[in-house]
Scaffold this active site. Sequence first.
Site, PDB file in Angstrom:
ATOM      1  CG  HIS A  28      -0.282  -0.241   2.510  1.00  0.00           C
ATOM      2  ND1 HIS A  28       0.570   0.672   3.099  1.00  0.00           N
ATOM      3  CD2 HIS A  28      -0.329  -1.305   3.371  1.00  0.00           C
ATOM      4  CE1 HIS A  28       1.011   0.214   4.251  1.00  0.00           C
ATOM      5  NE2 HIS A  28       0.492  -0.991   4.444  1.00  0.00           N
ATOM      6  CG  HIS A  55       4.297  -1.654   2.014  1.00  0.00           C
ATOM      7  ND1 HIS A  55       2.970  -2.013   2.004  1.00  0.00           N
ATOM      8  CD2 HIS A  55       4.867  -2.354   3.019  1.00  0.00           C
ATOM      9  CE1 HIS A  55       2.748  -2.910   2.958  1.00  0.00           C
ATOM     10  NE2 HIS A  55       3.885  -3.128   3.595  1.00  0.00           N
ATOM     11  CE  LYS A  85       0.941  -0.510  10.336  1.00  0.00           C
ATOM     12  NZ  LYS A  85       0.906  -1.695  11.248  1.00  0.00           N
ATOM     13  CB  SER A 118      -0.991  -5.683   4.519  1.00  0.00           C
ATOM     14  OG  SER A 118       0.074  -5.044   3.845  1.00  0.00           O
TER      15      SER A 118
END
Length: 280
Positions: A30, A33, A147, A184
């Site tokens: 996503h 990344h 994150k 993800s």
Amino acid sequence: MTSAETMRKWRSSLPHDQSIGFAPTMGHLHSGHIALIEASRKKSDVTVASIFVNPMQFGASEDLEAYPRTLAEDLAKLEQAGVAAVFTPSASDIYPDGIDQHTAVDVPGLTDVLCGASRPEHFRGVTTVVTKLLGLVRPHLAFFGAKDLQQVLVIQKMVRDLCINTEIITVPTMREADGLAMSSRNTYLSDEERAAAPTFSAMLEACATALSAPSADFDRILKDARKALIHAGFSVDYLEARHTHDLSPASSNSDEVALFGAVRLGATRLIDNRMLPAQP
């Protein structure tokens, strides 16, 4: 490149004066990344990515088989993002004698709290595979998302302790328009759960703001925030303020403190964090 041998040969073919940046992933890419790739391209001459769903970091009851695998789409995204090479090894290539017979890397002190408390084998799998990948790619810089802040702290300690000549770069968390941290696993959420999920990030932000006030009562604020999350439909794994240098509990504002949270919404586990004091 799909084998350790081809990765080694390719890496050895690069000019010695080129800097190498590396973004390890488990695929199902996503924008978070892609932010790693973009950060690497700004700081490195050559950027390498890997895609490997690492079985060693999944517990017996976790979602290894269900984890999304979208290799063709991922390779297209990485090509568009400008990577020079992608390493996509198999489990048998990374663990030729099987996981049970493979040397493991343990990082003491940071891996038995927060995610490590509820997922006791997780970080051993992460640190083992990252050590192998760094050994094969031999990057000057490696990029990880904020994150997964506990993971970043663990890997930084591992690299320091093992004298691995790679600098670990933390890339800010990428968020959806509604504030939910990109992951993800967000694709596991039902439509109803996806609509409710941003409440977690909003409550985490509100809690961080409250903790940042002068003379904040950490115990009371965290207790109230946990109750609010449960009332909103989340199952709380943890919501804790900890010092980032050693992940010891924090009870007041000081340098290097972060708020860490992990919840479940339905069957999906969500994690997020905020640095303290919260930025206005």
